[in-house]
Design a protein around this motif. Structure first.
Motif, short mmCIF file in Angstrom:
data_model
loop_
_atom_site.label_atom_id
_atom_site.label_comp_id
_atom_site.label_asym_id
_atom_site.label_seq_id
_atom_site.Cartn_x
_atom_site.Cartn_y
_atom_site.Cartn_z
N ARG A 107 5.53 8.17 2.72
CA ARG A 107 5.66 7.05 2.04
C ARG A 107 6.53 5.80 2.60
O ARG A 107 6.31 4.92 2.50
CB ARG A 107 6.13 7.31 0.55
CG ARG A 107 5.98 6.27 -0.23
CD ARG A 107 6.61 6.59 -1.79
NE ARG A 107 8.14 7.12 -1.68
CZ ARG A 107 8.57 7.56 -3.03
NH1 ARG A 107 8.23 7.78 -3.87
NH2 ARG A 107 9.87 7.50 -2.52
N SER A 108 7.61 6.21 3.08
CA SER A 108 8.47 5.30 3.78
C SER A 108 7.72 4.61 5.04
O SER A 108 7.71 3.58 5.31
CB SER A 108 9.70 5.71 4.29
OG SER A 108 10.68 6.56 2.95
N MET A 109 7.18 5.37 5.69
CA MET A 109 6.49 4.93 6.96
C MET A 109 5.45 4.05 6.39
O MET A 109 5.22 2.91 7.32
CB MET A 109 5.87 6.04 7.81
CG MET A 109 6.94 7.01 8.73
SD MET A 109 6.18 8.22 9.62
CE MET A 109 5.54 7.14 10.76
N CYS A 110 4.70 4.46 5.51
CA CYS A 110 3.66 3.40 5.11
C CYS A 110 4.08 2.03 4.41
O CYS A 110 3.09 1.13 4.51
CB CYS A 110 2.70 4.10 4.26
SG CYS A 110 1.62 5.70 5.01
N SER A 111 5.22 2.31 3.98
CA SER A 111 5.87 0.90 3.42
C SER A 111 6.56 -0.09 4.28
O SER A 111 7.10 -1.14 3.96
CB SER A 111 6.81 1.36 2.27
OG SER A 111 6.38 2.13 1.27
N LEU A 112 6.98 0.41 5.70
CA LEU A 112 7.49 -0.22 6.74
C LEU A 112 6.64 -1.68 6.93
O LEU A 112 5.27 -1.39 7.30
CB LEU A 112 7.74 0.09 7.89
CG LEU A 112 8.81 1.41 7.77
CD1 LEU A 112 8.84 2.24 9.02
CD2 LEU A 112 10.15 1.01 7.43
N ARG A 113 6.99 -2.80 6.84
CA ARG A 113 6.33 -4.16 7.27
C ARG A 113 6.64 -4.54 8.53
O ARG A 113 7.57 -5.31 8.66
CB ARG A 113 6.38 -5.17 5.86
CG ARG A 113 5.86 -4.73 4.90
CD ARG A 113 4.25 -4.52 4.95
NE ARG A 113 3.70 -3.94 3.59
CZ ARG A 113 3.28 -2.94 3.18
NH1 ARG A 113 3.73 -1.69 4.16
NH2 ARG A 113 2.84 -2.49 2.23
N ILE A 117 3.03 -0.92 13.53
CA ILE A 117 3.42 0.27 12.94
C ILE A 117 2.28 1.20 12.50
O ILE A 117 2.18 2.41 12.56
CB ILE A 117 4.21 -0.13 11.33
CG1 ILE A 117 4.68 1.17 10.75
CG2 ILE A 117 2.99 -0.63 10.65
CD1 ILE A 117 5.94 1.94 11.51
N GLN A 118 0.78 0.44 12.80
CA GLN A 118 -0.45 1.31 12.37
C GLN A 118 -0.41 2.51 13.51
O GLN A 118 -0.85 3.68 13.07
CB GLN A 118 -1.47 0.28 12.41
CG GLN A 118 -1.70 -0.68 11.64
CD GLN A 118 -1.06 -2.00 12.09
OE1 GLN A 118 0.14 -1.91 13.11
NE2 GLN A 118 -1.73 -3.18 11.88
N GLU A 119 -0.10 2.33 14.63
CA GLU A 119 -0.39 3.52 15.59
C GLU A 119 0.70 4.71 15.23
O GLU A 119 0.31 5.59 15.70
CB GLU A 119 -0.30 2.93 17.15
CG GLU A 119 1.28 2.42 17.21
CD GLU A 119 1.40 1.81 18.64
OE1 GLU A 119 1.53 2.66 19.58
OE2 GLU A 119 1.44 0.55 18.78
N TYR A 120 1.61 4.23 14.70
CA TYR A 120 2.62 5.48 14.30
C TYR A 120 2.14 6.01 13.11
O TYR A 120 2.65 7.36 12.88
CB TYR A 120 4.17 5.04 14.16
CG TYR A 120 4.49 4.08 15.54
CD1 TYR A 120 5.15 5.15 16.61
CD2 TYR A 120 4.57 2.79 15.68
CE1 TYR A 120 5.58 4.50 17.78
CE2 TYR A 120 5.05 2.35 16.84
CZ TYR A 120 5.46 3.22 17.97
OH TYR A 120 5.80 2.61 19.10
N ILE A 121 1.55 5.41 12.13
CA ILE A 121 1.38 6.25 10.82
C ILE A 121 0.06 6.62 10.86
O ILE A 121 0.06 7.35 9.67
CB ILE A 121 1.51 5.14 9.68
CG1 ILE A 121 0.52 4.06 9.83
CG2 ILE A 121 3.01 4.47 9.91
CD1 ILE A 121 0.51 2.95 8.51
N GLN A 122 -0.88 6.53 11.50
CA GLN A 122 -2.13 6.80 11.45
C GLN A 122 -2.28 8.48 11.68
O GLN A 122 -2.99 9.23 10.69
CB GLN A 122 -3.05 6.42 12.87
CG GLN A 122 -4.68 6.89 12.54
CD GLN A 122 -5.18 5.99 13.44
OE1 GLN A 122 -4.92 5.26 14.43
NE2 GLN A 122 -6.80 6.18 13.24
#
Length: 740
Positions: A107-113, A117-122
């Motif tokens: 949840r925290s990774m997806c909330s980082l703006r 960041i997309q390549e890290y959370i996929q």
């Protein structure tokens, strides 16, 4: 404790976070983190301790992780380079044996703006969708929507969509609902999530497992499914029968709307459903929640439009309480006016009469107007009450009573004699503009029945120099000229003085022109003046508008459980016309946004479907960008057409309505054909903040055909052009909705 400035506080927090003794004591270190969060929530910029907070994330204490991740989600956009240092810790936590840690990290990774960041959370999101723990799957499903939002206008990942559709059969009910919301966000350009027969029946079977929020969401999505047969329709309604008995008002309202929409071909079923929800609606109308009470009252009024007297036996439920706010009392008075019948008229009038002396002048006037509305049916009782109120000699009460009398004699000429007998001495307690105009109109139109009418008007003439409202002066002119035609001897001198003042001394040009008009009209002769001014004094046929035919339920079924009953259809159309919809793909039909918008308002909670975006991907039109017709023609001929589309349309075009709606979104009308012209054309211009011009031609060859739209752009910018087309679609769709 001494006062510290922001810099001193940040320095002290940095020292505390770096203190080895504090790091060794878990509770002491946790208190330091709480101080950081407290400062952050107070508005102090504590981004200076970002590095220390990143180091603090490497811990096994889940409470400490929550505090650190909350901090990083807040300041990651300000410190993107340092935030990357925490990615490894977050990715590691996504594989932690504890599902709470895995879910928190995801949840925290997806909330980082932060960029990239997309390549890290996929991959963590995809892994989370297959996680054994339901909590992690819930977070991962919502993370899919966040990930798609971060990717912007890129193509939707088909593998991700298929994975989410498969999760609709997940054992956890919250995962199912989250999947519906995520798919709705991801597939918004394609029209949202598709509800076919297997999905619809699966959702119906899972209704008992869902909480109240989930049931409301699922019921809203089921509106998109159309049963294939009558047997299937009634099977669905039978399964949903329990939702009408829910203790949650939201579930009951959502279920009612689904019943009304699905049973559109069965009016008796719709009526039975509305009878069954009478109890929940009445309970909501007496709820302690003011917002819920107001929304329920608005829906009650909507139902009464199709079922008059539906709540008549419960009229006492709509009596006002002393502690209720003004807006709820006004709604209840409106409902009471629609519930009056021969059995309860006396009780309702007594209740409204008690409101007329309320300390709130606005509420008192509203009660008087309500009595005036009921007087169109029960004239004698209401006129008696209104006449009694004049004896109170209160300015706001007298003003409202006279206004009610004015409207009443126009619709009910049989009560004119009683009204005229009550008018003398009313002017003594009259100061506001509306009350003066109503009294002057009555004395002008029915002055021959009021013995002292010329002398009352003479008092107004003597004080005309101190009168601040031009509308009162114009009403006085008209009334005195009318009365002069019937009582010339008493009015000649008064009228002469008034005309002299209006023509020679008045500074307001509108009043002066009105005075000159009447002066020249009288010069033409008394008979000619009578032909112009002596119009009918009443029109009882207008009273039929109050007894107009009942509205079919299907007219408003799709608006039930939305904001339309609260705002009103016309006002809601104006509100939504100023919202820019997100761009959609070219194949998405335009008629859908209006329907989808009304159907998904409640299902999305307080989230608005149509939002104005202020970021670079949006469109902001300049309100003061004006082109002359010559400039428009010259620019139009020099540009090529960038976009041509056809919008659904039916009936004739209404220039005034279209022009008003376009002005709301800052689109200028250069030229427009008259109503009924064939072909009908309109030329429009607009300009955004960057100076890009949008020149548009609307062409309607014949009525009930598609409207052809051609747009030319001064700078070729495809994305901005799509936004402009979307705004134009919304405006024309709003106008089309008003026509229907």
């Amino acid at each position: 404790m001494p006062y510290w400035g922001a810099d001193d506080a940040v320095a002290e927090l940095r020292r505390a976070l770096s203190n080895r003794h504090a790091q060794a004591d878990r509770l002491r270190y946790r208190n330091v983190l709480l101080r950081v969060i407290r400062r952050m929530t107070q508005g102090v910029d504590v981004s200076g301790v970002f590095m220390e907070m990143v180091k603090a994330s490497a811990t096994g204490d889940i409470v400490q992780k929550k505090l650190v991740y909350l901090y990083m989600c807040t300041y990651a956009s300000l410190q993107p380079d340092l935030a990357l240092l925490a990615i490894n810790t977050l990715c590691k936590d996504c594989s932690d044996p504890n599902p709470m840690v895995r879910g928190l990290a995801l949840r925290s990774m997806c909330s980082l703006r932060m960029p990239g960041i997309q390549e890290y959370i996929q991959q963590p999101v995809l892994n989370g969708l297959r996680d054994k723990a339901s909590y992690v799957r819930r977070v991962a499903v919502l993370g899919c929507a966040k990930m798609q939002k971060l990717q912007g206008d890129t193509e939707v990942d088909g593998v991700l969509v298929n994975e989410l559709y498969s999760l609709l059969r997940d054992q956890d009910p919250i995962v199912v609902v989250n999947c519906l919301r995520a798919l709705e966000e991801i597939l918004r350009r394609e029209g949202g999530v598709v509800i076919n027969k297997p999905i619809a029946h699966h959702l119906l079977k899972r209704m008992s497992d869902l909480d109240q929020w989930g049931q409301s969401e699922v019921l809203a999505f089921l509106l998109r499914y159309k049963p294939r047969s009558e047997e299937e329709l009634f099977d669905i309604l039978s399964l949903l029968d329990g939702s009408l008995k829910s203790s949650s008002p939201g579930v009951v309202m959502a279920a009612t709307k689904l019943f009304l929409v699905l049973a559109k071909d069965f009016p008796q079923v719709q009526t039975d459903v509305l009878v069954r929800v009478k109890g929940p609606l009445l309970a909501a109308c007496t709820s302690e929640s003011r917002e819920l009470c107001f929304a329920a009252l608005c829906h009650v009024r909507q139902i009464l439009g199709s079922l008059p007297g539906h709540f008549s036996s419960h009229y006492k439920k709509f009596f006002c309480s002393y502690s209720e706010p003004h807006y709820i009392k006004c709604q209840k008075m409106e409902v009471l006016c629609e519930l009056v019948n021969d059995e309860n008229v006396q009780q309702v009038l007594e209740e409204l009469k008690s409101y007329c002396t309320d300390v709130s002048a606005e509420l008192a006037q509203g009660a008087i107007f309500a009595i005036g509305s009921i007087a169109r049916t029960y004239t004698e009782q209401c006129v008696g009450i209104l006449t009694e109120l004049l004896g109170l000699k209160q300015e706001h009460i007298t003003s409202a009573v006279v206004q009610a009398f004015r409207d009443l004699v126009w619709l009910c000429p049989q009560c004119t004699e009683a009204v005229c007998q009550a008018l003398p001495s009313c002017e003594e307690a009259m100061q506001d503009s509306e009350g003066k105009q109503a009294l002057i109109w009555l004395l002008g139109v029915h002055g021959e029945r009021v013995p002292n009418a010329p002398y009352v008007l003479e008092d107004f003439v003597e004080n005309v120099r101190s009168e601040t409202f031009p509308a009162v002066k114009m009403e006085l002119l008209t009334a005195l000229v009318r009365l002069f035609l019937f009582r010339p001897a008493e009015c000649q001198d008064i009228l002469g003085r008034l005309l002299y003042y209006c023509i020679e001394e008045e500074t307001d040009m509108v009043v002066r022109d009105r005075g000159l008009f009447y002066y020249r009209l009288l010069q033409a002769g008394v008979e000619e003046a009578k032909q112009v001014l002596c119009s009918p004094k009443s029109d009882p046929s207008l009273g039929l508008l109050e007894d107009q035919a009942e509205r079919p339920v299907n007219k408003w079924a799709s608006e039930f459980n939305t904001l339309v009953p609260i705002y009103g259809k016309a006002r809601w159309a104006v509100v939504t016309a100023n919202w820019a919809t997100e761009p959609r793909c070219g194949g998405f039909p335009f008629a859908a946004p209006m329907t989808a918008g009304t159907e998904s308002l409640i299902s999305e909670g307080n989230k608005e479907v149509l939002q104005v975006h202020s970021d670079s991907a949006g469109l902001t039109l300049i309100p003061k960008a004006h082109l002359t017709a010559e400039q428009f023609e010259k620019t139009w001929l020099s540009l090529d057409v960038n976009c041509q589309q056809a919008l659904p349309w039916h009936g004739a075009a209404h220039p005034d309505t279209i022009q008003t709606a376009l002005q709301v979104v800052h689109i200028q009308t250069i030229a427009m054909s008259k109503a009924g012209a064939q072909p009908w054309k309109a030329y429009l211009s607009a300009q955004d903040e960057s100076g890009c011009l949008f020149l548009t031609e609307l062409l309607l060859e014949t009525e009930n055909s598609e409207m052809q739209v051609s747009v030319k752009q001064s700078e070729e910018r495809t994305e901005v052009l799509q936004h402009f087309i979307s705004v134009l679609r919304t405006v024309m769709g709003t106008v089309l909705g008003l026509k229907s």
